[in-house]
Design an enzyme around this catalytic site. Sequence first.
Site, PDB file in Angstrom:
ATOM      1  N   ARG A 173       0.822  -1.217   0.000  1.00 33.49           N
ATOM      2  CA  ARG A 173       0.000   0.000   0.000  1.00 33.49           C
ATOM      3  C   ARG A 173       0.854   1.264   0.000  1.00 33.49           C
ATOM      4  O   ARG A 173       1.814   1.344   0.744  1.00 33.49           O
ATOM      5  CB  ARG A 173      -0.863   0.052   1.257  1.00 33.49           C
ATOM      6  N   ARG A 246       1.587 -29.154   6.889  1.00 33.81           N
ATOM      7  CA  ARG A 246       2.679 -28.336   7.394  1.00 33.81           C
ATOM      8  C   ARG A 246       2.430 -28.190   8.872  1.00 33.81           C
ATOM      9  O   ARG A 246       1.295 -28.044   9.299  1.00 33.81           O
ATOM     10  CB  ARG A 246       2.582 -26.952   6.760  1.00 33.81           C
ATOM     11  N   ARG A 277       7.919 -16.206  14.493  1.00 38.17           N
ATOM     12  CA  ARG A 277       7.323 -15.027  15.129  1.00 38.17           C
ATOM     13  C   ARG A 277       7.064 -15.267  16.602  1.00 38.17           C
ATOM     14  O   ARG A 277       7.104 -16.406  17.070  1.00 38.17           O
ATOM     15  CB  ARG A 277       6.058 -14.595  14.413  1.00 38.17           C
ATOM     16  N   TYR A 351      -7.599 -25.708   3.261  1.00 39.23           N
ATOM     17  CA  TYR A 351      -7.217 -24.604   4.132  1.00 39.23           C
ATOM     18  C   TYR A 351      -8.383 -23.634   4.243  1.00 39.23           C
ATOM     19  O   TYR A 351      -8.594 -22.792   3.398  1.00 39.23           O
ATOM     20  CB  TYR A 351      -5.948 -23.871   3.669  1.00 39.23           C
TER      21      TYR A 351
HETATM   22  P1  FAD Z   1     -10.618 -28.175  13.962  1.00 41.21           P
HETATM   23  O1  FAD Z   1     -10.646 -26.909  14.732  1.00 41.21           O
HETATM   24  O2  FAD Z   1      -9.307 -28.805  13.689  1.00 41.21           O
HETATM   25  O3  FAD Z   1     -11.564 -29.218  14.731  1.00 41.21           O
HETATM   26  C1  FAD Z   1     -11.542 -30.595  14.502  1.00 41.21           C
HETATM   27  C2  FAD Z   1     -11.813 -31.294  15.822  1.00 41.21           C
HETATM   28  O4  FAD Z   1     -12.021 -32.691  15.590  1.00 41.21           O
HETATM   29  C3  FAD Z   1     -10.675 -31.179  16.824  1.00 41.21           C
HETATM   30  O5  FAD Z   1     -11.129 -30.672  18.046  1.00 41.21           O
HETATM   31  C4  FAD Z   1     -10.161 -32.615  16.950  1.00 41.21           C
HETATM   32  O6  FAD Z   1      -9.698 -32.921  18.253  1.00 41.21           O
HETATM   33  C5  FAD Z   1     -11.417 -33.407  16.629  1.00 41.21           C
HETATM   34  N1  FAD Z   1     -11.134 -34.761  16.169  1.00 41.21           N
HETATM   35  C6  FAD Z   1     -10.311 -35.138  15.165  1.00 41.21           C
HETATM   36  N2  FAD Z   1     -10.291 -36.480  15.045  1.00 41.21           N
HETATM   37  C7  FAD Z   1     -11.135 -36.955  15.991  1.00 41.21           C
HETATM   38  C8  FAD Z   1     -11.519 -38.261  16.362  1.00 41.21           C
HETATM   39  N3  FAD Z   1     -11.041 -39.351  15.748  1.00 41.21           N
HETATM   40  N4  FAD Z   1     -12.393 -38.407  17.393  1.00 41.21           N
HETATM   41  C9  FAD Z   1     -12.883 -37.317  18.032  1.00 41.21           C
HETATM   42  N5  FAD Z   1     -12.556 -36.055  17.707  1.00 41.21           N
HETATM   43  C10 FAD Z   1     -11.684 -35.878  16.697  1.00 41.21           C
HETATM   44  N6  FAD Z   1      -8.418 -18.792  10.552  1.00 41.21           N
HETATM   45  C11 FAD Z   1      -8.782 -17.484  10.559  1.00 41.21           C
HETATM   46  O7  FAD Z   1      -9.878 -17.141  10.101  1.00 41.21           O
HETATM   47  N7  FAD Z   1      -7.951 -16.527  11.107  1.00 41.21           N
HETATM   48  C12 FAD Z   1      -6.739 -16.838  11.641  1.00 41.21           C
HETATM   49  O8  FAD Z   1      -6.015 -15.947  12.131  1.00 41.21           O
HETATM   50  C13 FAD Z   1      -6.329 -18.216  11.626  1.00 41.21           C
HETATM   51  N8  FAD Z   1      -5.129 -18.575  12.140  1.00 41.21           N
HETATM   52  C14 FAD Z   1      -4.759 -19.892  12.106  1.00 41.21           C
HETATM   53  C15 FAD Z   1      -3.513 -20.233  12.632  1.00 41.21           C
HETATM   54  C16 FAD Z   1      -3.088 -21.550  12.608  1.00 41.21           C
HETATM   55  C17 FAD Z   1      -1.745 -21.923  13.193  1.00 41.21           C
HETATM   56  C18 FAD Z   1      -3.921 -22.535  12.019  1.00 41.21           C
HETATM   57  C19 FAD Z   1      -3.482 -23.965  11.942  1.00 41.21           C
HETATM   58  C20 FAD Z   1      -5.164 -22.204  11.504  1.00 41.21           C
HETATM   59  C21 FAD Z   1      -5.600 -20.881  11.530  1.00 41.21           C
HETATM   60  N9  FAD Z   1      -6.860 -20.513  11.046  1.00 41.21           N
HETATM   61  C22 FAD Z   1      -7.218 -19.178  11.060  1.00 41.21           C
HETATM   62  C23 FAD Z   1      -7.826 -21.529  10.525  1.00 41.21           C
HETATM   63  C24 FAD Z   1      -8.793 -22.055  11.619  1.00 41.21           C
HETATM   64  O9  FAD Z   1      -8.048 -22.656  12.655  1.00 41.21           O
HETATM   65  C25 FAD Z   1      -9.773 -23.098  11.005  1.00 41.21           C
HETATM   66  O10 FAD Z   1     -10.530 -22.505   9.990  1.00 41.21           O
HETATM   67  C26 FAD Z   1     -10.757 -23.738  11.982  1.00 41.21           C
HETATM   68  O11 FAD Z   1     -10.225 -23.952  13.244  1.00 41.21           O
HETATM   69  C27 FAD Z   1     -11.248 -25.062  11.406  1.00 41.21           C
HETATM   70  O12 FAD Z   1     -12.244 -25.646  12.217  1.00 41.21           O
HETATM   71  P2  FAD Z   1     -12.603 -27.183  12.043  1.00 41.21           P
HETATM   72  O13 FAD Z   1     -13.773 -27.426  12.934  1.00 41.21           O
HETATM   73  O14 FAD Z   1     -12.724 -27.539  10.623  1.00 41.21           O
HETATM   74  O15 FAD Z   1     -11.322 -27.990  12.540  1.00 41.21           O
HETATM   75  N1  UDP Z   2       5.670 -13.123   4.512  1.00 38.61           N
HETATM   76  C1  UDP Z   2       6.960 -12.616   4.614  1.00 38.61           C
HETATM   77  N2  UDP Z   2       7.281 -11.813   5.665  1.00 38.61           N
HETATM   78  C2  UDP Z   2       6.383 -11.516   6.632  1.00 38.61           C
HETATM   79  C3  UDP Z   2       5.061 -12.027   6.528  1.00 38.61           C
HETATM   80  C4  UDP Z   2       4.747 -12.839   5.454  1.00 38.61           C
HETATM   81  O1  UDP Z   2       7.787 -12.890   3.783  1.00 38.61           O
HETATM   82  O2  UDP Z   2       6.746 -10.783   7.588  1.00 38.61           O
HETATM   83  C5  UDP Z   2       5.375 -14.014   3.365  1.00 38.61           C
HETATM   84  C6  UDP Z   2       5.672 -15.469   3.667  1.00 38.61           C
HETATM   85  O3  UDP Z   2       6.151 -16.063   2.483  1.00 38.61           O
HETATM   86  C7  UDP Z   2       4.318 -16.033   4.012  1.00 38.61           C
HETATM   87  C8  UDP Z   2       3.438 -15.249   3.045  1.00 38.61           C
HETATM   88  O4  UDP Z   2       4.014 -13.957   3.012  1.00 38.61           O
HETATM   89  O5  UDP Z   2       4.256 -17.403   3.776  1.00 38.61           O
HETATM   90  C9  UDP Z   2       1.985 -15.185   3.475  1.00 38.61           C
HETATM   91  O6  UDP Z   2       1.925 -14.589   4.738  1.00 38.61           O
HETATM   92  P1  UDP Z   2       0.655 -14.744   5.670  1.00 38.61           P
HETATM   93  O7  UDP Z   2       0.930 -14.013   6.925  1.00 38.61           O
HETATM   94  O8  UDP Z   2      -0.536 -14.387   4.870  1.00 38.61           O
HETATM   95  O9  UDP Z   2       0.640 -16.327   5.899  1.00 38.61           O
HETATM   96  P2  UDP Z   2       0.512 -17.211   7.184  1.00 38.61           P
HETATM   97  O10 UDP Z   2       1.659 -16.849   8.075  1.00 38.61           O
HETATM   98  O11 UDP Z   2      -0.815 -16.895   7.769  1.00 38.61           O
HETATM   99  O12 UDP Z   2       0.632 -18.586   6.613  1.00 38.61           O
END
Ligand code: FAD
Ligand code: UDP
Length: 370
Positions: A173, A246, A277, A351
């Site tokens: 931006r 991952r 981070r 995802y």
């Molecule tokens: P999950 O939350 O994974 O729920 C699945 C559940 O099923 C779990 O509780 C698990 O224990 C249970 N389960 C699995 N197998 C079994 C079994 N055999 N028996 C009983 N229970 C079981 N989204 C955003 O919008 N903003 C963000 O900033 C963001 N940050 C994220 C950061 C990370 C590190 C990650 C990994 C994801 C992030 N997300 C974010 C995505 C978000 O986490 C997901 O969209 C959401 O949690 C998915 O919900 P779900 O119910 O599909 O899965």
């Molecule tokens: N990225 C980077 N520097 C930063 C933040 C992000 O190079 O400080 C790049 C990195 O390749 C990352 C991508 O931008 O995988 C997407 O970032 P975002 O924060 O959207 O991804 P997340 O961390 O949520 O997977």
Amino acid sequence: MYDYLVVGSGLYGAVFAHEAKKAGKSVLVIDKRANIAGNVYTETIEKIHVHKYGAHIFHTNSKKAWDYVNEFAVFNRFTNSPVANYKGELFSLPFNMYTFNKMWGVVTPEEAAARIEEQRREITGEPRNLEEQAISLVGRDIYEKLIKGYTEKQWGRDCKELPAFIIKRLPVRLTFDNNYFNALYQGIPVGGYTKMVENMLEGIEVRLNTDYLKNKEELDKLADKVVYTGPIDAYFDFSLGTLEYRSVRFENETLDKPNFQGNAAVNYTDRETPWTRIIEHKWFEFGRDDEGNDIPKTIISREYSSEWKPGDEPYYPVNDEKNGKLYEEYKALAEKEEKVIFGGRLGEYKYYDMDAVILSALDKCEEILK
Ligand code: FAD
Ligand code: UDP
């Protein structure tokens, strides 16, 4: 006998269960973990809502998703504005006028645009990989300090070997706007995500520490239909092979001081710092507890990116060709399971952001809960 057995109390399972109950169905929710809420689980420690499975910031352009979550929680005005730390030098993210001013001393948008233009000239033609894409977006200086090291740590691979699209979604931006997301609605549920999911599950029977796959036969007898939100390959006992993820590892630390870094997220963009981070959880809620008091301590999580191996917590699906193909094969098997609905991040190997997973569960409800 229940109408629905919902496997997983994450957002998909909680939304489905809530809607099914509202439609007059009987529902049992189980989860293998000791707590509800799946990956959005927040644990309250020192009055701080700690995001146990990684920082979660709710952001969406969908009014439907926003109105839905607001039924279960009050959202605060948190706006994600991460800071980049490159060897002790701090820069604003996403890339904006504050970043360009710090990097080059430029003051006007014209000056910034001219700098970027000058530096992007080294890339001719369509960018072939992440490095070329990054340089053509913001120039070599920003690539070297804010992108290269972070990306290589996060993905465990050289920027020349990564696809260009990963970086395309990062905003650039020529304004002084530190908001990381281009979303209409954004915030954090006051009191933590666990409380929001608790509200979704109000009046619904939940059994924790219950692994569906270990007690499948017995549990299947309890309900007409099953909504399965666990990993799709695990459901079929990995018979066609293992889908890859991952992974991320978190090191949490409680510090006896009120303020560690002054921001919820600081990205360490050099190659040498081993973590990608640090999250300081209290700043998602402006440093105050549920009663509005300042919190004397703080909790930080260092986040490390790691290769996933079977048995690890699955975090991000790997949407490459190999895994996509394998998922399609599992999906074909899933379609034959008439009693079972596969949903969510793991059930659909997709995802999903939180808003997308909520909308997907609501779509499913509209389709089948008449
Ligand atoms: P999950 O939350 O994974 O729920 C699945 C559940 O099923 C779990 O509780 C698990 O224990 C249970 N389960 C699995 N197998 C079994 C079994 N055999 N028996 C009983 N229970 C079981 N989204 C955003 O919008 N903003 C963000 O900033 C963001 N940050 C994220 C950061 C990370 C590190 C990650 C990994 C994801 C992030 N997300 C974010 C995505 C978000 O986490 C997901 O969209 C959401 O949690 C998915 O919900 P779900 O119910 O599909 O899965
Ligand atoms: N990225 C980077 N520097 C930063 C933040 C992000 O190079 O400080 C790049 C990195 O390749 C990352 C991508 O931008 O995988 C997407 O970032 P975002 O924060 O959207 O991804 P997340 O961390 O949520 O997977």
